[in-house]
Design a protein around this motif. Structure first.
Motif, PDB file in Angstrom:
ATOM      1  N   UNK A   2     -27.282 -28.322  -4.812  1.00 53.07           N
ATOM      2  CA  UNK A   2     -28.146 -27.567  -5.699  1.00 53.07           C
ATOM      3  C   UNK A   2     -29.313 -28.396  -6.193  1.00 53.07           C
ATOM      4  N   UNK A   3     -29.419 -29.672  -5.833  1.00 51.24           N
ATOM      5  CA  UNK A   3     -30.533 -30.463  -6.320  1.00 51.24           C
ATOM      6  C   UNK A   3     -30.544 -31.849  -5.725  1.00 51.24           C
ATOM      7  N   UNK A   4     -31.749 -32.359  -5.433  1.00 53.15           N
ATOM      8  CA  UNK A   4     -31.910 -33.707  -4.896  1.00 53.15           C
ATOM      9  C   UNK A   4     -33.017 -34.437  -5.614  1.00 53.15           C
ATOM     10  N   UNK A   5     -33.097 -34.305  -6.948  1.00 53.61           N
ATOM     11  CA  UNK A   5     -34.228 -34.863  -7.689  1.00 53.61           C
ATOM     12  C   UNK A   5     -34.005 -36.330  -8.032  1.00 53.61           C
ATOM     13  N   UNK A 181     -32.948 -25.295  -4.467  1.00 56.92           N
ATOM     14  CA  UNK A 181     -32.360 -25.687  -3.178  1.00 56.92           C
ATOM     15  C   UNK A 181     -33.430 -25.618  -2.088  1.00 56.92           C
ATOM     16  N   UNK A 182     -34.216 -24.556  -2.094  1.00 51.19           N
ATOM     17  CA  UNK A 182     -35.294 -24.405  -1.118  1.00 51.19           C
ATOM     18  C   UNK A 182     -36.324 -25.516  -1.266  1.00 51.19           C
ATOM     19  N   UNK A 183     -36.677 -25.816  -2.509  1.00 50.95           N
ATOM     20  CA  UNK A 183     -37.648 -26.888  -2.753  1.00 50.95           C
ATOM     21  C   UNK A 183     -37.167 -28.223  -2.242  1.00 50.95           C
ATOM     22  N   UNK A 184     -35.902 -28.529  -2.451  1.00 49.17           N
ATOM     23  CA  UNK A 184     -35.345 -29.798  -1.984  1.00 49.17           C
ATOM     24  C   UNK A 184     -35.285 -29.859  -0.462  1.00 49.17           C
ATOM     25  N   UNK A 194     -40.222 -32.940  -4.486  1.00 47.02           N
ATOM     26  CA  UNK A 194     -40.169 -31.635  -5.145  1.00 47.02           C
ATOM     27  C   UNK A 194     -39.749 -31.820  -6.596  1.00 47.02           C
ATOM     28  N   UNK A 195     -40.460 -31.174  -7.499  1.00 47.44           N
ATOM     29  CA  UNK A 195     -40.156 -31.243  -8.926  1.00 47.44           C
ATOM     30  C   UNK A 195     -39.242 -30.075  -9.286  1.00 47.44           C
TER      31      UNK A 195
END
Length: 205
Positions: A2-5, A181-184, A194-195
């Motif tokens: 759900x996230x890779x920030x 998810x798409x942004x990552x 991606x922010x």
């Protein structure tokens, strides 16, 4: 995922690594708090005394107002208005003009650069062909969101931004986990940070 920030500021071509901030959901399930992830990224920028360039996709003027007010404190903004899903062309032009008015009313003309994406409704109809009967929030919406975010990622590379993001998460009608998810995924594909966000979690929509 759900996230890779990143928990620190990435270089322009650096792929984000995971730092999770979780909270309990209604059924006791863990879910990612994207607002806290965003705040961690901003804190890292402040520690380094950096103000990077962000290419921010805008879905419409009203949704962008809070996001611009919030993010112009920490980023130089290139506002990317790319929405070939808006029909007809007259309505698209009306919304584009409203976006310009909001930038003027907020007195952001000196710190926000508006970039007009290409309006090609043929591209949109081609992408969603066969999905016409999908309900609001279904597969058609996912395809539309990914199409616009992919163009934002490409534009961010073209305009030498360090990050890309979208105002879409400000709406309670949009699926923030899917958007992030798409942004990552696009971050990895195009090699640009991606922010993550969930702008409705603070003082947004």
């Amino acid at each position: 995922d759900n996230g890779n920030e990143l928990s620190r500021t990435p270089a322009p071509t650096e792929v984000c690594q995971v730092r999770f901030f979780c909270e309990k959901g209604a059924a006791g399930m863990q879910k990612v708090n994207y607002q806290k992830m965003l705040e961690a990224t901003i804190a890292g920028l402040k520690e380094q005394n950096r103000v990077p360039t962000l290419l921010l996709h805008s879905c419409c003027g009203p949704c962008s107002s809070y996001v611009l007010e919030y993010l112009t404190q920490y980023f130089y903004i290139k506002l990317f208005f790319y929405n070939p899903n808006i029909q007809p062309a007259e309505e698209y032009n009306k919304r584009l003009e409203e976006q310009k008015k909001i930038i003027d009313r907020m007195k952001l003309a000196d710190c926000v650069e508006l970039i007009e994406g290409e309006y090609n409704s043929t591209d949109f109809f081609s992408e969603v062909k066969g999905l016409e009967s999908e309900p609001e929030g279904g597969k058609r919406c996912e395809v539309c969101i990914k199409m616009r975010m992919a163009e934002a990622a490409k534009a961010a590379k073209l305009y030498n931004a360090e990050y890309f993001a979208t105002t879409l998460t400000v709406s309670p009608h949009k699926n923030a986990p899917f958007i992030n998810k798409t942004g990552n995924e696009l971050s990895e594909e195009y090699g640009i940070a991606y922010l993550v966000s969930d702008f409705k979690k603070k003082n947004g929509y």
